[in-house]
Design a protein around this motif. Structure first.
Motif, PDB file in Angstrom:
ATOM      1  N   THR A  45       0.816  -1.212   0.000  1.00 12.58           N
ATOM      2  CA  THR A  45       0.000   0.000   0.000  1.00 12.58           C
ATOM      3  C   THR A  45       0.851   1.263   0.000  1.00 12.58           C
ATOM      4  OG1 THR A  45      -0.222  -0.229   2.372  1.00 12.58           O
ATOM      5  CG2 THR A  45      -2.050  -1.004   1.053  1.00 12.58           C
ATOM      6  N   SER A  46       1.981   1.270   0.712  1.00  9.77           N
ATOM      7  CA  SER A  46       2.748   2.516   0.794  1.00  9.77           C
ATOM      8  C   SER A  46       3.508   2.806  -0.497  1.00  9.77           C
ATOM      9  CB  SER A  46       3.703   2.487   1.986  1.00  9.77           C
ATOM     10  OG  SER A  46       4.693   1.517   1.801  1.00  9.77           O
ATOM     11  N   CYS A  47       3.963   1.781  -1.189  1.00  9.64           N
ATOM     12  CA  CYS A  47       4.751   2.008  -2.413  1.00  9.64           C
ATOM     13  C   CYS A  47       3.950   1.756  -3.682  1.00  9.64           C
ATOM     14  CB  CYS A  47       5.967   1.102  -2.451  1.00  9.64           C
ATOM     15  SG  CYS A  47       7.122   1.406  -1.147  1.00  9.64           S
ATOM     16  N   ALA A  48       2.718   1.261  -3.538  1.00  9.54           N
ATOM     17  CA  ALA A  48       1.902   0.920  -4.704  1.00  9.54           C
ATOM     18  C   ALA A  48       2.631  -0.037  -5.651  1.00  9.54           C
ATOM     19  CB  ALA A  48       1.437   2.172  -5.452  1.00  9.54           C
ATOM     20  N   VAL A  49       3.141  -1.128  -5.062  1.00  9.19           N
ATOM     21  CA  VAL A  49       3.693  -2.209  -5.892  1.00  9.19           C
ATOM     22  C   VAL A  49       2.923  -3.482  -5.541  1.00  9.19           C
ATOM     23  CG1 VAL A  49       6.005  -1.266  -6.141  1.00  9.19           C
ATOM     24  CG2 VAL A  49       5.491  -2.706  -4.172  1.00  9.19           C
ATOM     25  N   ASN A  50       2.884  -4.439  -6.452  1.00  8.64           N
ATOM     26  CA  ASN A  50       2.097  -5.625  -6.170  1.00  8.64           C
ATOM     27  C   ASN A  50       2.815  -6.545  -5.180  1.00  8.64           C
ATOM     28  OD1 ASN A  50       3.851  -7.360  -7.650  1.00  8.64           O
ATOM     29  ND2 ASN A  50       2.873  -6.676  -9.541  1.00  8.64           N
ATOM     30  N   ALA A  51       2.024  -7.448  -4.587  1.00 10.30           N
ATOM     31  CA  ALA A  51       2.563  -8.312  -3.543  1.00 10.30           C
ATOM     32  C   ALA A  51       3.705  -9.177  -4.065  1.00 10.30           C
ATOM     33  CB  ALA A  51       1.448  -9.187  -2.968  1.00 10.30           C
ATOM     34  N   ALA A  52       3.608  -9.615  -5.325  1.00  6.85           N
ATOM     35  CA  ALA A  52       4.651 -10.483  -5.887  1.00  6.85           C
ATOM     36  C   ALA A  52       6.004  -9.778  -5.879  1.00  6.85           C
ATOM     37  CB  ALA A  52       4.270 -10.890  -7.304  1.00  6.85           C
ATOM     38  N   THR A  53       5.991  -8.467  -6.141  1.00 11.10           N
ATOM     39  CA  THR A  53       7.227  -7.687  -6.148  1.00 11.10           C
ATOM     40  C   THR A  53       7.889  -7.692  -4.766  1.00 11.10           C
ATOM     41  OG1 THR A  53       6.401  -6.229  -7.893  1.00 11.10           O
ATOM     42  CG2 THR A  53       8.148  -5.357  -6.498  1.00 11.10           C
ATOM     43  N   VAL A  54       7.082  -7.462  -3.738  1.00  9.71           N
ATOM     44  CA  VAL A  54       7.615  -7.421  -2.372  1.00  9.71           C
ATOM     45  C   VAL A  54       8.100  -8.808  -1.959  1.00  9.71           C
ATOM     46  CG1 VAL A  54       7.161  -6.715  -0.009  1.00  9.71           C
ATOM     47  CG2 VAL A  54       5.927  -5.621  -1.875  1.00  9.71           C
ATOM     48  N   LEU A  55       7.295  -9.830  -2.281  1.00  5.76           N
ATOM     49  CA  LEU A  55       7.674 -11.198  -1.919  1.00  5.76           C
ATOM     50  C   LEU A  55       8.984 -11.584  -2.597  1.00  5.76           C
ATOM     51  CD1 LEU A  55       4.171 -12.908  -2.057  1.00  5.76           C
ATOM     52  CD2 LEU A  55       5.625 -12.632  -0.031  1.00  5.76           C
ATOM     53  N   LYS A  56       9.146 -11.158  -3.851  1.00  8.03           N
ATOM     54  CA  LYS A  56      10.369 -11.486  -4.588  1.00  8.03           C
ATOM     55  C   LYS A  56      11.575 -10.829  -3.910  1.00  8.03           C
ATOM     56  CE  LYS A  56      12.438 -11.582  -9.132  1.00  8.03           C
ATOM     57  NZ  LYS A  56      12.343 -11.275 -10.545  1.00  8.03           N
ATOM     58  N   ALA A  57      11.411  -9.554  -3.513  1.00  2.39           N
ATOM     59  CA  ALA A  57      12.501  -8.840  -2.844  1.00  2.39           C
ATOM     60  C   ALA A  57      12.856  -9.526  -1.525  1.00  2.39           C
ATOM     61  CB  ALA A  57      12.097  -7.386  -2.602  1.00  2.39           C
ATOM     62  N   TYR A  58      11.843  -9.855  -0.729  1.00  2.00           N
ATOM     63  CA  TYR A  58      12.093 -10.479   0.578  1.00  2.00           C
ATOM     64  C   TYR A  58      12.730 -11.865   0.422  1.00  2.00           C
ATOM     65  CZ  TYR A  58       9.729  -6.808   3.277  1.00  2.00           C
ATOM     66  OH  TYR A  58       9.404  -5.625   3.882  1.00  2.00           O
ATOM     67  N   ARG A  59      12.293 -12.560  -0.637  1.00  4.60           N
ATOM     68  CA  ARG A  59      12.855 -13.896  -0.868  1.00  4.60           C
ATOM     69  C   ARG A  59      14.335 -13.782  -1.228  1.00  4.60           C
ATOM     70  NH1 ARG A  59       8.448 -15.851  -3.480  1.00  4.60           N
ATOM     71  NH2 ARG A  59       9.319 -15.125  -5.438  1.00  4.60           N
ATOM     72  N   GLU A  60      14.650 -12.777  -2.059  1.00  2.74           N
ATOM     73  CA  GLU A  60      16.049 -12.606  -2.459  1.00  2.74           C
ATOM     74  C   GLU A  60      16.915 -12.257  -1.246  1.00  2.74           C
ATOM     75  OE1 GLU A  60      16.625 -10.919  -6.293  1.00  2.74           O
ATOM     76  OE2 GLU A  60      18.434  -9.858  -5.627  1.00  2.74           O
TER      77      GLU A  60
END
Lengths: 156, 280
Positions: A45-60
């Motif tokens: 919600t704060s950056c207006a990016v989809n969940a997959a993007t955040v999950l990918k970053a956290y996974r990396e």
């Protein structure tokens, strides 16, 4: 807690920007082991990016051992960056870089020229150290040892 | 994960002599944000209207799983109705109604419930229309440029909250927009229409990893095999947008360089190519 931002104008993918921001916060000491990262929903919600993007970053980040996901509790910082280097060695490197930057300015280089130069040198294959570099490194190690306990060289 | 939200088979729509949509077959994944892009007249609004069931196709089939809500740029609000009246209206119009969800959307954006819709700003009206749309608990929400009259800050906030709704539920959003740069990190899936046909369709990350910009000395052909999407030449330099399996990881001999592309590069590349073959 770290606040993310995503720049849509650049060519760096959104997930890579999130990864970079965590790594940078770790390097600068803004994040410490045990700190909690924002939840996926919060970043979405704060950056207006989809969940997959955040999950990918956290996974990396998880794969590189910097954070760990705790089941149902969120993502926590578990590693450090840069901070593991010997502070005396860091001071020494910083001092030499500062004098190098001085030389570069003297030679007429602008900040962007220096950044480009550093990037191109970093991109070079590591290869063997030259005899001269080996000698310089041995010299550095000796001085670092002998200066231990004494205040390290400050800015010129 | 591979559930389908919306599927078409050889879909076609003809207005008099003109085919607005032709031979269009697609299967869009559920619980994703689907970026729908295309030039004016490419068939975006036609596709959305058919999906919403308000426009009968001339030929072919459509399958939609669940409730569909379409929100277009001209918001369906009654000017004399208060915001609360609009929600009531939505409750009576829909078999399923989630009042808390609609209210929570309005409170997130500080919309006064007692104000007549006609007295609200354009941006606030958009929020009321969004609240009514979400209150109907759609499984497929079709947004036909509804954010066009929001300022950049509000656009970002609405997009963020909308992505939050997708993350929290099984909602699938199809977002049609002209502002391609704002889609980076927003769209999970890209659907690009050109002249009433699908020109590109796939997972955004996958598409980005399969495309590269090759820059090198003037040449008629790129130095690697692959589908040339776009080529540009100056006297000394050639630039190709190429679709290959390895994308930016494609090994190229110096002085050629394989660079990664952004979603915007990709979309513009495909939109500029008028006559590319090898369509999906």
């Amino acid at each position: 807690m770290i606040a993310f931002h995503v720049d849509r104008a650049g060519s760096v993918p959104a997930y890579a920007q999130l990864v970079q921001q965590v790594r940078e916060a770790l390097r600068l000491g803004l994040l410490h082991p045990g700190d909690k990262l924002p939840t996926v929903r919060e970043v979405v919600t704060s950056c207006a990016v989809n969940a997959a993007t955040v999950l990918k970053a956290y996974r990396e980040l998880e794969l590189s051992g910097l954070v760990e996901a705790r089941q149902g509790a969120g993502t926590y910082v578990s590693g450090t960056l840069g901070g593991s280097a010997d502070p005396a060695a860091m001071d020494e490197l910083r001092g030499r870089l500062r004098s190098w930057v001085g030389d570069a300015r003297h030679a007429g280089l602008e900040d962007d020229d220096m950044r480009a130069l550093v990037t191109s040198v970093l991109a070079e294959p590591p290869g063997e150290l030259s005899a001269e570099q080996r000698a310089a490194r041995a010299e550095t190690e000796r001085t670092t040892q002998t200066t231990q306990g004494r205040p390290s060289a400050g800015p010129r | 994960m591979t559930e389908v939200a919306f599927e078409t088979q050889n879909l076609g729509k003809r207005y008099r002599k003109l085919w607005a949509l032709k031979d269009f077959s697609v299967a869009l994944p559920a619980n994703k944000v689907i970026a729908l892009v295309g030039a004016n007249g490419a068939g975006k609004s036609t596709l959305m209207s058919i999906a919403a069931g308000i426009l009968p196709p001339t030929e072919g089939e459509v399958r939609v799983g669940g409730r569909v809500v379409l929100l277009s740029q001209d918001k369906p609000l009654y000017r004399s109705f208060s915001v609360a009246d609009m929600l009531n209206f939505g409750r009576h119009l829909n078999t399923v109604w989630d009042q808390p969800r609609a209210l929570s959307w309005l409170s997130r954006f500080d919309i006064p419930l007692d104000r007549p819709c006609g007295k609200l700003s354009g941006g606030q009206q958009t929020q009321v229309a969004m609240a009514v749309a979400l209150g109907a608990r759609p499984s497929l929400l079709l947004l036909d440029e509804p954010l066009a009259n929001l300022d950049p800050v509000a656009r970002r906030e609405v997009t963020g909250e909308l992505l939050g709704e997708v993350a929290d539920s099984d909602l699938t959003v199809v977002l049609s927009t002209h502002v391609v740069a704002e889609l980076a990190g927003v769209g999970d899936h890209l659907l690009l229409l050109r002249g009433g046909r699908g020109a590109l369709d796939g997972d955004v990350e996958e598409l980005l990893s399969q495309h590269t910009r090759l820059v090198g000395p003037r040449a008629d052909q790129p130095p690697v095999d692959g589908q040339v999407v776009q080529s540009q030449h100056t006297a000394r330099q050639s630039t190709f947008l190429v679709r290959t399996l390895l994308g930016p990881e494609t090994p190229v001999a110096a002085p050629w360089q394989a660079q990664p592309v952004t979603l915007e590069d990709l979309v513009l590349g495909y939109l500029r190519t008028g006559n590319a073959e090898g369509e999906l």
